[in-house]
Motif scaffolding. Structure first.
Motif, PDB file in Angstrom:
ATOM      1  N   ILE A 156       0.829  -1.206   0.000  1.00 58.21           N
ATOM      2  CA  ILE A 156       0.000   0.000   0.000  1.00 58.21           C
ATOM      3  C   ILE A 156       0.865   1.259   0.000  1.00 58.21           C
ATOM      4  O   ILE A 156       0.522   2.265  -0.633  1.00 58.21           O
ATOM      5  CB  ILE A 156      -0.948  -0.016   1.213  1.00 58.21           C
ATOM      6  CG1 ILE A 156      -1.977  -1.144   1.043  1.00 58.21           C
ATOM      7  CG2 ILE A 156      -1.661   1.329   1.387  1.00 58.21           C
ATOM      8  CD1 ILE A 156      -2.822  -1.399   2.270  1.00 58.21           C
ATOM      9  N   GLY A 157       2.011   1.182   0.666  1.00 61.50           N
ATOM     10  CA  GLY A 157       2.915   2.319   0.711  1.00 61.50           C
ATOM     11  C   GLY A 157       3.802   2.470  -0.506  1.00 61.50           C
ATOM     12  O   GLY A 157       4.614   3.402  -0.573  1.00 61.50           O
ATOM     13  N   GLY A 158       3.675   1.567  -1.473  1.00 65.15           N
ATOM     14  CA  GLY A 158       4.484   1.673  -2.675  1.00 65.15           C
ATOM     15  C   GLY A 158       5.921   1.249  -2.498  1.00 65.15           C
ATOM     16  O   GLY A 158       6.775   1.553  -3.338  1.00 65.15           O
ATOM     17  N   HIS A 204      -4.362   7.053  -6.842  1.00 66.76           N
ATOM     18  CA  HIS A 204      -3.197   6.615  -7.609  1.00 66.76           C
ATOM     19  C   HIS A 204      -3.127   5.093  -7.639  1.00 66.76           C
ATOM     20  O   HIS A 204      -3.262   4.436  -6.605  1.00 66.76           O
ATOM     21  CB  HIS A 204      -1.904   7.162  -6.988  1.00 66.76           C
ATOM     22  CG  HIS A 204      -1.840   8.656  -6.924  1.00 66.76           C
ATOM     23  ND1 HIS A 204      -1.346   9.425  -7.957  1.00 66.76           N
ATOM     24  CD2 HIS A 204      -2.215   9.521  -5.947  1.00 66.76           C
ATOM     25  CE1 HIS A 204      -1.410  10.708  -7.619  1.00 66.76           C
ATOM     26  NE2 HIS A 204      -1.935  10.798  -6.400  1.00 66.76           N
ATOM     27  N   ASP A 205      -2.888   4.544  -8.813  1.00 68.08           N
ATOM     28  CA  ASP A 205      -2.681   3.110  -8.966  1.00 68.08           C
ATOM     29  C   ASP A 205      -1.240   2.803  -8.568  1.00 68.08           C
ATOM     30  O   ASP A 205      -0.311   2.956  -9.359  1.00 68.08           O
ATOM     31  CB  ASP A 205      -2.950   2.681 -10.418  1.00 68.08           C
ATOM     32  CG  ASP A 205      -2.853   1.183 -10.629  1.00 68.08           C
ATOM     33  OD1 ASP A 205      -2.312   0.485  -9.750  1.00 68.08           O
ATOM     34  OD2 ASP A 205      -3.317   0.701 -11.676  1.00 68.08           O
ATOM     35  N   VAL A 206      -1.062   2.380  -7.329  1.00 71.19           N
ATOM     36  CA  VAL A 206       0.282   2.224  -6.775  1.00 71.19           C
ATOM     37  C   VAL A 206       1.060   1.118  -7.485  1.00 71.19           C
ATOM     38  O   VAL A 206       2.255   1.253  -7.762  1.00 71.19           O
ATOM     39  CB  VAL A 206       0.198   1.937  -5.262  1.00 71.19           C
ATOM     40  CG1 VAL A 206       1.575   1.635  -4.695  1.00 71.19           C
ATOM     41  CG2 VAL A 206      -0.421   3.127  -4.536  1.00 71.19           C
ATOM     42  N   GLY A 207       0.394   0.020  -7.800  1.00 70.44           N
ATOM     43  CA  GLY A 207       1.087  -1.105  -8.409  1.00 70.44           C
ATOM     44  C   GLY A 207       1.610  -0.819  -9.801  1.00 70.44           C
ATOM     45  O   GLY A 207       2.594  -1.415 -10.237  1.00 70.44           O
ATOM     46  N   ALA A 208       0.968   0.102 -10.528  1.00 75.24           N
ATOM     47  CA  ALA A 208       1.351   0.398 -11.904  1.00 75.24           C
ATOM     48  C   ALA A 208       2.160   1.686 -12.035  1.00 75.24           C
ATOM     49  O   ALA A 208       2.606   2.022 -13.133  1.00 75.24           O
ATOM     50  CB  ALA A 208       0.100   0.494 -12.779  1.00 75.24           C
ATOM     51  N   ALA A 209       2.352   2.409 -10.950  1.00 73.34           N
ATOM     52  CA  ALA A 209       3.016   3.715 -11.016  1.00 73.34           C
ATOM     53  C   ALA A 209       4.508   3.577 -11.306  1.00 73.34           C
ATOM     54  O   ALA A 209       5.161   2.620 -10.875  1.00 73.34           O
ATOM     55  CB  ALA A 209       2.816   4.465  -9.701  1.00 73.34           C
ATOM     56  N   ALA A 210       5.045   4.547 -12.016  1.00 73.58           N
ATOM     57  CA  ALA A 210       6.486   4.601 -12.255  1.00 73.58           C
ATOM     58  C   ALA A 210       7.202   4.932 -10.947  1.00 73.58           C
ATOM     59  O   ALA A 210       6.622   5.509 -10.026  1.00 73.58           O
ATOM     60  CB  ALA A 210       6.793   5.664 -13.308  1.00 73.58           C
ATOM     61  N   ASP A 224       6.999   8.455  -9.746  1.00 78.46           N
ATOM     62  CA  ASP A 224       5.680   8.805  -9.224  1.00 78.46           C
ATOM     63  C   ASP A 224       5.482   8.238  -7.822  1.00 78.46           C
ATOM     64  O   ASP A 224       4.859   8.866  -6.967  1.00 78.46           O
ATOM     65  CB  ASP A 224       4.590   8.298 -10.157  1.00 78.46           C
ATOM     66  CG  ASP A 224       4.637   8.976 -11.525  1.00 78.46           C
ATOM     67  OD1 ASP A 224       5.025  10.160 -11.581  1.00 78.46           O
ATOM     68  OD2 ASP A 224       4.296   8.321 -12.527  1.00 78.46           O
ATOM     69  N   LEU A 225       6.001   7.027  -7.588  1.00 81.37           N
ATOM     70  CA  LEU A 225       5.926   6.438  -6.250  1.00 81.37           C
ATOM     71  C   LEU A 225       6.730   7.261  -5.249  1.00 81.37           C
ATOM     72  O   LEU A 225       6.306   7.455  -4.110  1.00 81.37           O
ATOM     73  CB  LEU A 225       6.456   5.001  -6.278  1.00 81.37           C
ATOM     74  CG  LEU A 225       5.567   3.956  -6.941  1.00 81.37           C
ATOM     75  CD1 LEU A 225       6.273   2.603  -6.968  1.00 81.37           C
ATOM     76  CD2 LEU A 225       4.235   3.839  -6.211  1.00 81.37           C
ATOM     77  N   LEU A 226       7.890   7.753  -5.679  1.00 83.06           N
ATOM     78  CA  LEU A 226       8.712   8.585  -4.804  1.00 83.06           C
ATOM     79  C   LEU A 226       7.951   9.844  -4.404  1.00 83.06           C
ATOM     80  O   LEU A 226       7.928  10.230  -3.229  1.00 83.06           O
ATOM     81  CB  LEU A 226      10.024   8.949  -5.508  1.00 83.06           C
ATOM     82  CG  LEU A 226      10.981   9.840  -4.721  1.00 83.06           C
ATOM     83  CD1 LEU A 226      11.406   9.167  -3.428  1.00 83.06           C
ATOM     84  CD2 LEU A 226      12.202  10.188  -5.577  1.00 83.06           C
ATOM     85  N   ARG A 267       5.190   8.989  -1.930  1.00 83.24           N
ATOM     86  CA  ARG A 267       5.682   8.758  -0.565  1.00 83.24           C
ATOM     87  C   ARG A 267       6.125  10.056   0.090  1.00 83.24           C
ATOM     88  O   ARG A 267       6.083  10.188   1.314  1.00 83.24           O
ATOM     89  CB  ARG A 267       6.833   7.747  -0.591  1.00 83.24           C
ATOM     90  CG  ARG A 267       6.389   6.328  -0.964  1.00 83.24           C
ATOM     91  CD  ARG A 267       7.481   5.318  -0.667  1.00 83.24           C
ATOM     92  NE  ARG A 267       8.641   5.474  -1.527  1.00 83.24           N
ATOM     93  CZ  ARG A 267       8.841   4.805  -2.655  1.00 83.24           C
ATOM     94  NH1 ARG A 267       7.935   3.933  -3.079  1.00 83.24           N
ATOM     95  NH2 ARG A 267       9.936   4.994  -3.366  1.00 83.24           N
ATOM     96  N   ARG A 268       6.529  11.019  -0.695  1.00 78.16           N
ATOM     97  CA  ARG A 268       6.951  12.307  -0.129  1.00 78.16           C
ATOM     98  C   ARG A 268       5.774  13.197   0.243  1.00 78.16           C
ATOM     99  O   ARG A 268       5.847  13.951   1.213  1.00 78.16           O
ATOM    100  CB  ARG A 268       7.846  13.046  -1.126  1.00 78.16           C
ATOM    101  CG  ARG A 268       9.260  12.521  -1.220  1.00 78.16           C
ATOM    102  CD  ARG A 268      10.075  13.354  -2.196  1.00 78.16           C
ATOM    103  NE  ARG A 268      11.473  12.934  -2.227  1.00 78.16           N
ATOM    104  CZ  ARG A 268      12.396  13.465  -3.013  1.00 78.16           C
ATOM    105  NH1 ARG A 268      12.048  14.436  -3.863  1.00 78.16           N
ATOM    106  NH2 ARG A 268      13.637  13.038  -2.999  1.00 78.16           N
ATOM    107  N   SER A 269       4.690  13.112  -0.530  1.00 75.74           N
ATOM    108  CA  SER A 269       3.624  14.092  -0.363  1.00 75.74           C
ATOM    109  C   SER A 269       2.308  13.541   0.166  1.00 75.74           C
ATOM    110  O   SER A 269       1.519  14.288   0.758  1.00 75.74           O
ATOM    111  CB  SER A 269       3.350  14.770  -1.718  1.00 75.74           C
ATOM    112  OG  SER A 269       2.874  13.816  -2.658  1.00 75.74           O
ATOM    113  N   THR A 270       2.055  12.252  -0.027  1.00 71.40           N
ATOM    114  CA  THR A 270       0.731  11.709   0.250  1.00 71.40           C
ATOM    115  C   THR A 270       0.715  10.673   1.363  1.00 71.40           C
ATOM    116  O   THR A 270      -0.276  10.533   2.081  1.00 71.40           O
ATOM    117  CB  THR A 270       0.142  11.079  -1.038  1.00 71.40           C
ATOM    118  OG1 THR A 270       0.143  12.075  -2.074  1.00 71.40           O
ATOM    119  CG2 THR A 270      -1.275  10.583  -0.826  1.00 71.40           C
TER     120      THR A 270
END
Length: 233
Positions: free
Chosen positions: A55-57, A71-77, A80-82, A85-88
């Motif tokens: 869930i946390g990417g 956001h689709d975490v499993g498909a994110a680049a 985008d995951l970084l 994790r920084r903002s959300t």
């Protein structure tokens, strides 16, 4: 579901093990709404940490889909995951994860530095957060000068630095005595209520369950149906 912040749909996670495969998670589905605190319980090896990492990417599912704040975490680049994790998403770990050479204030300020917030804004934000967690008088102390409970409060303040929509806490009371653990869980409950944050907390401590809005039970990588009990969890 209106106001859904976390949506997990048919998620599985497999890991190779010698000539076979370990099914760490199997067909897990649930949602968490805005401003909800959900506890995830289960014995060691049930899949709690694996689920929170997905869930946390920090990891990707083998099957299924995970959405966090749309956001689709499993498909994110990875980039985008970084940013996610920084903002959300804010993370709280069992081991505290503080930087030993930095003061409490400096540890809390790390995410704000990474986000390139102006110095004056950082200082004000850090002061507010340390007051929020009851450590306004401990800003200059380093982790080794603080108790375990105080260190975890610093970790909570750091997780809140960028005002995340989601808090993910993996056994945040695991290294604390029962009274201190309850105070940390009470703090998380207060943060959720005051700020409308969505929180997912993995714990093995049954004494903390009453602080949660709901409890999800994992057994052998699968969610136990509501109404079933997991003895000893």
């Amino acid at each position: 579901m209106s106001g859904t912040v976390i949506r997990v749909t048919g998620v599985g996670r497999d890991f190779p093990a010698g000539d076979g495969v370990v099914h760490a998670l199997r067909g897990v589905s649930f949602t968490v709404g805005r401003g909800e605190l959900v506890a995830v319980r289960g014995r060691s090896g049930a899949g709690k940490s694996t689920l929170l990492n997905l869930i946390g990417g920090l990891d990707r599912p083998t099957t299924g889909r995970i959405e966090v704040a749309g956001h689709d975490v499993g498909a994110a680049a990875e980039r985008d995951l970084l940013e996610l994790r920084r903002s959300t998403i804010g993370f709280i770990f069992q081991s505290f994860g503080l930087i030993p050479i930095l003061s409490a204030a400096e540890n809390v300020g790390v995410p704000l530095r990474l986000a390139r917030r102006p110095a004056a804004e950082r200082e004000q934000r850090v002061a507010v957060l340390l007051e929020l967690v009851g450590l306004g008088a401990h800003t200059a102390q380093r982790p080794y000068e603080m108790s375990g409970g105080q260190q975890q409060r610093v970790a909570v303040a750091r997780a809140l630095a960028n005002d995340p929509q989601v808090l993910i806490a993996d056994e945040p009371t695991g290294q604390l005595d029962s009274d201190t653990g309850r105070s940390i869980m009470d703090l998380l409950r207060a943060v959720v209520d005051a700020r409308g944050t969505t929180a997912l907390v993995a714990t093995h401590d049954p004494g903390l369950m009453d602080r949660a809005d709901r409890v999800l039970t994992l057994r052998d990588g699968a969610l136990v149906d509501e109404g079933q009990e997991e003895n000893g969890s």
